[in-house]
Scaffold this motif. Structure first.
Motif, PDB file in Angstrom:
ATOM      1  N   ILE A 154      12.906 -13.210  -7.932  1.00  0.00           N
ATOM      2  CA  ILE A 154      13.682 -12.798  -6.622  1.00  0.00           C
ATOM      3  C   ILE A 154      14.878 -12.350  -6.756  1.00  0.00           C
ATOM      4  O   ILE A 154      15.204 -11.318  -5.914  1.00  0.00           O
ATOM      5  CB  ILE A 154      13.634 -14.161  -5.641  1.00  0.00           C
ATOM      6  CG1 ILE A 154      12.364 -14.566  -5.420  1.00  0.00           C
ATOM      7  CG2 ILE A 154      14.511 -13.901  -4.417  1.00  0.00           C
ATOM      8  CD1 ILE A 154      12.305 -16.206  -4.820  1.00  0.00           C
ATOM      9  N   LEU A 155      15.689 -12.596  -7.401  1.00  0.00           N
ATOM     10  CA  LEU A 155      16.949 -11.994  -7.560  1.00  0.00           C
ATOM     11  C   LEU A 155      17.062 -10.793  -8.303  1.00  0.00           C
ATOM     12  O   LEU A 155      17.873  -9.715  -7.731  1.00  0.00           O
ATOM     13  CB  LEU A 155      18.232 -13.127  -8.475  1.00  0.00           C
ATOM     14  CG  LEU A 155      18.677 -14.094  -7.765  1.00  0.00           C
ATOM     15  CD1 LEU A 155      19.731 -14.679  -8.755  1.00  0.00           C
ATOM     16  CD2 LEU A 155      19.241 -13.859  -6.292  1.00  0.00           C
ATOM     17  N   GLN A 156      16.235 -10.524  -9.333  1.00  0.00           N
ATOM     18  CA  GLN A 156      16.278  -9.140  -9.754  1.00  0.00           C
ATOM     19  C   GLN A 156      15.367  -8.202  -9.369  1.00  0.00           C
ATOM     20  O   GLN A 156      15.581  -6.862  -9.433  1.00  0.00           O
ATOM     21  CB  GLN A 156      15.871  -9.323 -11.331  1.00  0.00           C
ATOM     22  CG  GLN A 156      16.978  -9.972 -12.190  1.00  0.00           C
ATOM     23  CD  GLN A 156      16.537 -10.449 -13.672  1.00  0.00           C
ATOM     24  OE1 GLN A 156      15.353 -10.311 -13.915  1.00  0.00           O
ATOM     25  NE2 GLN A 156      17.434 -10.969 -14.260  1.00  0.00           N
ATOM     26  N   LYS A 157      14.201  -8.500  -8.562  1.00  0.00           N
ATOM     27  CA  LYS A 157      13.230  -7.673  -8.116  1.00  0.00           C
ATOM     28  C   LYS A 157      13.315  -7.607  -6.334  1.00  0.00           C
ATOM     29  O   LYS A 157      13.421  -6.697  -5.817  1.00  0.00           O
ATOM     30  CB  LYS A 157      11.987  -8.057  -8.681  1.00  0.00           C
ATOM     31  CG  LYS A 157      11.662  -7.825 -10.148  1.00  0.00           C
ATOM     32  CD  LYS A 157      11.825  -6.477 -10.491  1.00  0.00           C
ATOM     33  CE  LYS A 157      11.866  -6.330 -12.159  1.00  0.00           C
ATOM     34  NZ  LYS A 157      12.063  -4.838 -12.738  1.00  0.00           N
ATOM     35  N   GLU A 158      12.927  -8.921  -5.885  1.00  0.00           N
ATOM     36  CA  GLU A 158      12.576  -8.882  -4.383  1.00  0.00           C
ATOM     37  C   GLU A 158      13.806  -8.369  -3.624  1.00  0.00           C
ATOM     38  O   GLU A 158      13.577  -7.960  -2.493  1.00  0.00           O
ATOM     39  CB  GLU A 158      12.193 -10.277  -4.069  1.00  0.00           C
ATOM     40  CG  GLU A 158      11.553 -10.374  -2.886  1.00  0.00           C
ATOM     41  CD  GLU A 158      11.043 -11.681  -2.442  1.00  0.00           C
ATOM     42  OE1 GLU A 158      10.397 -11.763  -1.296  1.00  0.00           O
ATOM     43  OE2 GLU A 158      10.715 -12.626  -3.128  1.00  0.00           O
TER      44      GLU A 158
END
Length: 260
Positions: A14-18
């Motif tokens: 979530i932090l790195q992509k979403e």
């Protein structure tokens, strides 16, 4: 612990992509919203001109309005007042002294702020904590809520302030001292109101009559504001769930006990 490890991996994704994917989506929606505005905003020239007729039955008032950007650049205004039904008040607005609708510019300024908050995040940035994301999302949400509120909830002005406003000087000829008018936006509508004042033992009272019309671009802008607010809030809610796990950090595959 296996469940914790899965949560940790989901949190990292979530932090790195979403987050960046949603910010990109948000940016596209807000730019689309900016291009609907009739004022210069985010590459939009903002020279939109609309004409509207506002009427109130039975022949109580009729106003023919040209709305250019955030100003009424011409208007033919005819209305009857409650106590003199046989008298029609006539006045007009000309291009020389347009009537400014500040709500439109206020909403545009808040929308630009929201876009700026997203533009300040590098497209390849790696977020490292939920707090970092929540801070940015709160800034975006705040700007969007203020922008939407500017259009949905017009600021109520005291009648004496309304009468002394710069906009009243746009009228030609001037109205009698016991009459005032206003134009304002409420949700997707442009509203015209005429006020008749009475001084009752030092207390100022007024009666009003009004008419309204729907403004298509306002409807589109409000829909896009709502879509953006929903998307932003959904991501904030998802991040908030993970923010309760104080030991989650990006790049750390092992987690200690949960901390609420």
């Amino acid at each position: 612990m296996e469940e914790l490890k899965c949560l940790q991996l989901e949190f990292q994704w979530i932090l790195q992509k979403e987050v960046l994917l949603v910010l990109k989506q948000l940016h596209d929606i807000l730019v689309e919203c900016a291009h609907r505005f009739p004022v210069p905003l985010h590459g939009n020239e903002g020279k939109k001109v609309d004409k509207f007729i506002l009427t109130s039955a039975p022949e109580q008032l009729k106003v023919v309005v040209t709305l250019t950007g955030d100003s009424i650049t011409s208007a033919d205004i005819n209305f009857k007042v409650q106590r003199q039904q046989n008298v029609i008040q006539r006045t007009s607005i000309t291009q020389d002294f347009p009537w400014k609708i500040q709500q439109v510019q206020d909403a545009a300024n808040h929308l630009q702020q929201a876009i700026n908050h997203i533009d300040n995040v590098d497209a390849n940035y790696h977020f490292k904590s939920s707090e970092e994301v929540l801070h940015i999302l709160s800034n975006i949400l705040g700007a969007l809520q203020r922008g939407r509120t500017s259009l949905v909830v017009p600021k109520k002005k005291p009648i004496d302030e309304l009468m002394k406003s710069r906009n009243m000087k746009s009228l030609s000829p001037n109205l009698p001292e016991d009459l005032a008018i206003s134009f304002y936006i409420q949700s997707h509508k442009l509203i015209f109101a005429a006020y008749q004042l009475t001084n009752n033992q030092g207390t100022m009272k007024f009666e009003s009559t009004q008419a309204e019309c729907s403004v298509p671009w306002l409807n589109e802008v409000l829909v896009l504001f709502t879509v953006a607010l929903t998307l932003c809030q959904q991501l904030k809610d998802k991040i908030s769930v993970f923010s309760q796990y104080k030991d989650f950090t990006v790049g750390n595959e092992t987690t200690t006990a949960l901390s609420y």
